[in-house]
Design an enzyme around this catalytic site. Structure first.
Site, PDB file in Angstrom:
ATOM      1  CB  CYS A  75      -0.887  -0.016   1.243  1.00  0.00           C
ATOM      2  SG  CYS A  75      -1.850   1.494   1.515  1.00  0.00           S
ATOM      3  CB  CYS A 176      -2.538   4.031  -5.434  1.00  0.00           C
ATOM      4  SG  CYS A 176      -3.864   3.167  -4.550  1.00  0.00           S
TER       5      CYS A 176
END
Length: 257
Positions: A75, A176
């Site tokens: 992440c 991302c």
């Protein structure tokens, strides 16, 4: 002494980290994985970095209690918020996704970045690569989590965010792990721009490090166990739409973290 047969922990706010998990499994087919999706608190990108840092510590602590031999922070927002502290203070190797993606961009002259608000504002990427342009795209994660990555609305949102990108941009970092699922829409708006994500490079870094430390599993069965903080069946349905075969998924209450 860490056990080479112990699993590798991988975590993300939701399903985005599955891009990294797939790359890890391709390179490390004998390893067992615990994939943790914090689906009750997704998305992370609009939350304060201090809150994301707390979430990352909670999940890392939980994974350690499950006996993992390494942790992959799959992440970008959590990597930006917590990776240095996790890597310094935890008793197992910890890997993030920011630096591998930045390294991939170094061969290009004009590089852009898209990511969550928290990732873009953290300044994590400019530590490793010069950026000509950066843009927060807060609706991209909800689009993926709602299963709309191939819906016409994804193209409309991509146009909205990317219309002011420099015309001579050579490469765009997908900052991302959810964003690779939107490559179709992003590529349609920015044809000819190299779209860079960190999944393969992160997996290569993990494989090299585990081999160097003698932690590769010599005889594992390559199983993956999924853990989520939200609805397990909703997660299963979405993950399987993304090509992930979910054989076992368990809900972890926030009180367990």
């Amino acid at each position: 002494m860490k056990d080479p047969k112990a699993p590798i922990g991988v975590f993300d706010s939701g399903v985005g980290g599955l891009t990294v998990l797939k790359a890890l499994r391709r390179l490390l087919p004998r390893e067992e994985f615990l994939y943790f999706g914090d689906t009750a608190r997704v998305p992370y990108g609009g939350k304060p970095l201090a809150m994301v840092r707390r979430f990352a510590w909670e999940i890392a602590g939980f994974l350690l209690r499950q006996g993992v031999k390494a942790i992959v922070v799959a992440c970008n927002t959590a990597s930006s918020a917590a990776l240095p502290d996790l890597a310094e203070d935890l008793s197992v190797p910890v890997f993030g996704v920011v630096e591998p993606a930045a390294r991939a961009a170094r061969g290009f002259r004009k590089v852009g970045l898209i990511g969550t608000q928290a990732t873009v504002e953290s300044g994590a990427y400019p530590r490793y690569v010069d950026l000509a342009w950066a843009k927060a795209c807060p609706l991209f994660v909800p689009l993926v989590e709602e299963g709309l990555w191939d819906d016409p609305v994804a193209l409309l949102v991509a146009r909205h965010y990317l219309e002011d990108a420099p015309k001579d941009l050579e490469a765009l970092i997908l900052g991302c792990t959810h964003y690779p699922f939107l490559k179709g829409a992003i590529g349609a708006v920015l044809p000819g721009v190299a779209l860079l994500d960190s999944a393969e490079l992160t997996a290569q870094e993990v494989a090299r490090a585990l081999e160097a430390e003698g932690l590769l599993n010599p005889e594992g069965r390559g199983r993956t166990f999924h853990l989520v903080t939200g609805d397990p069946e909703a997660y299963r349905a979405l993950a399987e739409r993304l090509g992930e075969r979910v054989e076992a998924v368990r809900r972890v209450s926030l009180e367990e973290l």
